[in-house]
Design a protein around this motif. Structure first.
Motif, mmCIF file in Angstrom:
data_model
loop_
_atom_site.group_PDB
_atom_site.id
_atom_site.type_symbol
_atom_site.label_atom_id
_atom_site.label_comp_id
_atom_site.label_asym_id
_atom_site.label_seq_id
_atom_site.Cartn_x
_atom_site.Cartn_y
_atom_site.Cartn_z
ATOM 1 N N GLN A 147 62.468 64.788 16.067
ATOM 2 C CA GLN A 147 63.140 64.536 17.342
ATOM 3 C C GLN A 147 63.707 63.127 17.402
ATOM 4 O O GLN A 147 64.813 62.914 17.908
ATOM 5 C CB GLN A 147 62.175 64.766 18.502
ATOM 6 N N LEU A 148 62.941 62.171 16.886
ATOM 7 C CA LEU A 148 63.442 60.798 16.862
ATOM 8 C C LEU A 148 64.696 60.692 16.002
ATOM 9 O O LEU A 148 65.647 59.988 16.352
ATOM 10 C CB LEU A 148 62.360 59.850 16.319
ATOM 11 N N TRP A 149 64.697 61.397 14.883
ATOM 12 C CA TRP A 149 65.843 61.328 13.977
ATOM 13 C C TRP A 149 67.102 61.877 14.634
ATOM 14 O O TRP A 149 68.187 61.324 14.469
ATOM 15 C CB TRP A 149 65.526 62.085 12.702
ATOM 16 N N TYR A 150 66.969 62.943 15.395
ATOM 17 C CA TYR A 150 68.139 63.589 15.977
ATOM 18 C C TYR A 150 68.531 63.034 17.351
ATOM 19 O O TYR A 150 69.709 63.045 17.702
ATOM 20 C CB TYR A 150 67.904 65.101 16.087
ATOM 21 N N TYR A 151 67.548 62.559 18.109
ATOM 22 C CA TYR A 151 67.855 62.203 19.496
ATOM 23 C C TYR A 151 67.703 60.722 19.819
ATOM 24 O O TYR A 151 68.287 60.249 20.797
ATOM 25 C CB TYR A 151 66.945 62.994 20.450
ATOM 26 N N ALA A 152 66.919 59.988 19.057
ATOM 27 C CA ALA A 152 66.641 58.596 19.415
ATOM 28 C C ALA A 152 67.309 57.589 18.490
ATOM 29 O O ALA A 152 67.047 56.393 18.586
ATOM 30 C CB ALA A 152 65.128 58.355 19.435
ATOM 31 N N LYS A 153 68.190 58.064 17.599
ATOM 32 C CA LYS A 153 68.857 57.122 16.691
ATOM 33 C C LYS A 153 69.688 56.098 17.462
ATOM 34 O O LYS A 153 69.798 54.947 17.052
ATOM 35 C CB LYS A 153 69.741 57.884 15.712
ATOM 36 N N ILE A 154 70.252 56.516 18.593
ATOM 37 C CA ILE A 154 71.085 55.603 19.368
ATOM 38 C C ILE A 154 70.269 54.429 19.892
ATOM 39 O O ILE A 154 70.778 53.313 20.028
ATOM 40 C CB ILE A 154 71.767 56.367 20.542
ATOM 41 N N PRO A 204 58.447 56.556 22.769
ATOM 42 C CA PRO A 204 57.428 57.538 23.150
ATOM 43 C C PRO A 204 57.758 58.256 24.456
ATOM 44 O O PRO A 204 57.557 59.478 24.568
ATOM 45 C CB PRO A 204 56.155 56.692 23.294
ATOM 46 N N MET A 205 58.268 57.523 25.445
ATOM 47 C CA MET A 205 58.606 58.168 26.713
ATOM 48 C C MET A 205 59.781 59.122 26.542
ATOM 49 O O MET A 205 59.836 60.182 27.173
ATOM 50 C CB MET A 205 58.937 57.120 27.768
ATOM 51 N N THR A 206 60.730 58.760 25.675
ATOM 52 C CA THR A 206 61.856 59.652 25.394
ATOM 53 C C THR A 206 61.366 60.969 24.801
ATOM 54 O O THR A 206 61.806 62.055 25.200
ATOM 55 C CB THR A 206 62.837 58.977 24.426
ATOM 56 N N LEU A 207 60.436 60.879 23.857
ATOM 57 C CA LEU A 207 59.878 62.088 23.252
ATOM 58 C C LEU A 207 59.119 62.921 24.276
ATOM 59 O O LEU A 207 59.227 64.150 24.296
ATOM 60 C CB LEU A 207 58.949 61.701 22.103
ATOM 61 N N LEU A 208 58.351 62.260 25.131
ATOM 62 C CA LEU A 208 57.597 62.988 26.147
ATOM 63 C C LEU A 208 58.538 63.662 27.135
ATOM 64 O O LEU A 208 58.263 64.780 27.602
ATOM 65 C CB LEU A 208 56.657 62.033 26.881
ATOM 66 N N TYR A 219 51.341 57.721 21.317
ATOM 67 C CA TYR A 219 50.913 56.326 21.190
ATOM 68 C C TYR A 219 51.051 55.829 19.753
ATOM 69 O O TYR A 219 51.312 54.638 19.528
ATOM 70 C CB TYR A 219 49.480 56.174 21.697
ATOM 71 N N ILE A 220 50.902 56.726 18.789
ATOM 72 C CA ILE A 220 51.152 56.346 17.398
ATOM 73 C C ILE A 220 52.631 56.045 17.198
ATOM 74 O O ILE A 220 52.994 55.086 16.507
ATOM 75 C CB ILE A 220 50.684 57.466 16.452
ATOM 76 N N VAL A 221 53.499 56.848 17.821
ATOM 77 C CA VAL A 221 54.937 56.563 17.780
ATOM 78 C C VAL A 221 55.206 55.191 18.391
ATOM 79 O O VAL A 221 56.038 54.421 17.892
ATOM 80 C CB VAL A 221 55.738 57.652 18.519
ATOM 81 N N GLY A 222 54.495 54.874 19.479
ATOM 82 C CA GLY A 222 54.650 53.559 20.098
ATOM 83 C C GLY A 222 54.274 52.436 19.151
ATOM 84 O O GLY A 222 54.949 51.395 19.107
ATOM 85 N N LEU A 223 53.210 52.630 18.374
ATOM 86 C CA LEU A 223 52.809 51.622 17.395
ATOM 87 C C LEU A 223 53.832 51.509 16.277
ATOM 88 O O LEU A 223 54.091 50.409 15.763
ATOM 89 C CB LEU A 223 51.432 51.964 16.828
#
Length: 214
Positions: free
Chosen positions: A11-18, A53-57, A84-88
């Motif tokens: 999800q991070l790769w596709y949606y949070a790259k920006i 992390p909030m974006t993923l949630l 929280y691991i994503v946050g770290l």
């Protein structure tokens, strides 16, 4: 838990790259602003990376994955722990970006000394972790749609602090979030407090998991 982390990574790769691209751009702007000793852009880039992390949630809640996860062979501690691991991971990424930006700034600007570099790295970590520490529990308790207003408040507070710093500075330059020249012991204290708050936030999110208002 590995499967949950893999899902978040996709999800991070596709949606949070920006978000990552925006953070890199702000780090670049931070190199220029460090000419006058202002680390605002570098710290704010860490704040942006703390949004992951909030974006993923938010995606989990809008896609109803939070409900589907109840059928998975995973405990709520594991489901919450992934965020929280994503946050770290965001913290590590923010510190790497900041270290590179500060290294470039140190080579070009006299105002960037060792004390400012260390102080800025602590501030980056503080901004990155506090983002998740505050917003994740609120998202688990009230849902993303309501918790996002807390994010707007946080952005306004940071802007207000920096604006006050500009008004108070005779040169009209933005001040740093922590005073320049702060002692190493105080910086260590700030780092310890932030880590403790992050751990407490983790436990609070577990306690509030599944209680988001519909």
């Amino acid at each position: 838990m590995k499967g949950l982390l893999l899902k978040d990574a996709y999800q991070l790769w596709y949606y949070a790259k920006i978000v990552i691209v925006a953070a890199v751009v702000m780090m670049g702007a931070g190199v220029l602003s460090m000419m006058n000793g202002s680390n605002f852009f570098i710290v704010y880039a860490g704040f942006l990376l703390g949004m992951m992390p909030m974006t993923l949630l938010a995606y989990d809640q809008t896609s109803k994955f939070s409900e589907y996860s109840a059928a998975l062979p995973a405990t709520k501690e594991e489901v919450v722990g992934c965020k929280y691991i994503v946050g770290l991971c965001g913290l590590v990424l923010a510190e790497i970006f900041a270290a590179v930006a500060l290294g470039v700034a140190h080579l070009h600007w006299v105002a960037v000394d060792g004390a400012l570099v260390v102080s800025t790295l602590v501030q980056v970590g503080m901004a990155t972790l506090l983002n998740s520490a505050i917003l994740l529990p609120l998202s688990y308790r009230f849902g993303y749609e309501k918790a996002k207003y807390a994010f707007y408040v946080m952005v306004a507070l940071i802007a207000g602090l920096m604006g006050a710093g500009v008004a108070a500075n005779e040169d009209g330059l933005a001040a740093n979030l922590l005073p320049q020249g702060i002692s190493p012991l105080a910086l260590l204290g700030v780092a310890v407090v932030v880590l403790i708050l992050y751990a407490l936030s983790w436990r609070l999110s577990v306690a509030w998991y599944g209680k988001a208002e519909q």
